[in-house]
Write a protein that holds these residues in place. Structure first.
Motif, short mmCIF file in Angstrom:
data_model
loop_
_atom_site.label_atom_id
_atom_site.label_comp_id
_atom_site.label_asym_id
_atom_site.label_seq_id
_atom_site.Cartn_x
_atom_site.Cartn_y
_atom_site.Cartn_z
N SER A 1 -3.89 3.04 -5.30
CA SER A 1 -4.78 2.59 -3.75
C SER A 1 -4.82 3.53 -3.45
O SER A 1 -6.10 3.92 -3.16
CB SER A 1 -3.55 2.01 -2.76
OG SER A 1 -4.34 2.09 -1.72
N HIS A 2 -4.75 5.01 -3.65
CA HIS A 2 -4.98 6.42 -3.33
C HIS A 2 -6.24 6.97 -4.12
O HIS A 2 -7.13 7.70 -3.48
CB HIS A 2 -3.93 7.97 -3.46
CG HIS A 2 -4.59 8.92 -2.98
ND1 HIS A 2 -3.80 9.30 -1.56
CD2 HIS A 2 -4.45 10.05 -3.56
CE1 HIS A 2 -4.74 10.51 -1.42
NE2 HIS A 2 -4.82 11.33 -2.80
N SER B 1 -7.16 -0.85 -7.68
CA SER B 1 -6.03 -1.91 -7.69
C SER B 1 -5.26 -2.70 -8.89
O SER B 1 -6.15 -2.96 -9.54
CB SER B 1 -7.09 -3.17 -7.06
OG SER B 1 -6.31 -3.89 -6.73
N ARG C 1 0.92 1.47 -7.78
CA ARG C 1 0.26 0.28 -6.84
C ARG C 1 -0.34 1.63 -5.96
O ARG C 1 -1.65 1.90 -5.38
CB ARG C 1 0.44 -0.43 -5.89
CG ARG C 1 -0.06 -0.96 -4.99
CD ARG C 1 -0.23 -2.73 -4.64
NE ARG C 1 0.80 -3.41 -3.80
CZ ARG C 1 1.44 -4.62 -3.75
NH1 ARG C 1 0.64 -5.48 -3.75
NH2 ARG C 1 2.53 -4.67 -2.88
#
Length: 237
Positions: free
Chosen positions: A35-36, A40, A31
């Motif tokens: 996210s980076h 999602s 995750r």
């Protein structure tokens, strides 16, 4: 004087035999990667995603080492966890690249004591790994260098286990014949069968327990590396 022992060299797989991934590569780790890149994912879908991606990876058509199947593996995990967007490929490449860094892995507790015992008993120790990780850096990071006589990775050699050439290359590096070497690893197909196909002895490390029908009665199996020195001391001569 006793008879000379038949096994002179012990070769080890690396991933999931000597080391295991830390939190960087669990569900929450994926995750964070996602996210980076503005993606999602659902960490609760991680285990199922790993199973699906592993099944695809196991269907490789040849044993030539190339990064693409492993990047696709990471991509499949991301997709199965719900990732969608333009940056999935970049994220998957990043996961592949960082898998090579030893700092994100942990050494099983039984590794160093077993290496010390084998080394002090006069066995040569080698590594044969399906990885793009630098095995010199791996040895330095975990303090295993003094015990290891030779190491070879599939990215360096060009072929993945169970291709016979990577086993032959390791045997030649350490200077023993196939019948004088034994391979220890967590994969029946890659480690055990691959080694046996070139005339080596082999031991399956089943850390998560025995898998019944998946393991033939003739296959030597251990659940921890701590069992290995005694097993070798009793190996047929």
């Amino acid at each position: 004087m006793g008879r000379e022992r038949s096994i002179r060299a012990v070769f080890f797989d690396v991933d999931f035999t000597l080391i295991y991934p830390g939190r960087k590569f669990d569900g929450e780790g994926y995750r964070a990667f996602a996210s980076h890149y503005g993606l999602s994912v659902d960490p609760l879908r991680f285990d199922e995603a790993i199973d699906l991606a592993t099944g695809e990876l196991n269907q490789l058509k040849d044993e030539v080492y190339r990064p693409e199947p492993f990047v696709r593996y990471a991509r499949r995990v991301l997709v199965e966890m719900g990732a969608a967007g333009n940056h999935i490929d970049r994220c998957a490449q990043d996961i592949y690249d960082q898998w090579a860094l030893s700092e994100y892995f942990l050494l099983y507790n039984d590794v160093k004591p077993t290496f010390v015992e084998l080394y002090e008993s006069g066995y040569l120790i080698g590594l044969i790994s399906n990885t793009h990780r630098c095995l010199d850096s791996f040895q330095d990071y975990f303090g295993l260098g003094p015990y290891i006589s030779a190491a070879i990775s599939s990215s360096e050699h060009g072929y993945l286990k169970p291709h016979p050439s990577i086993f032959w290359a390791a045997l030649n590096l350490i200077g023993v014949s196939p019948d004088q070497g034994i391979m220890v690893g967590d994969s029946m197909a890659h480690d055990v069968t691959g080694a046996q196909n070139v005339g080596m002895n082999a031991v399956l490390l089943a850390r998560s327990g025995f898998r019944g029908a998946d393991i033939g009665a003739e296959i030597q199996t251990i659940q921890t590396l701590s069992e290995l020195p005694l097993m070798l001391s009793r190996w047929p001569r």
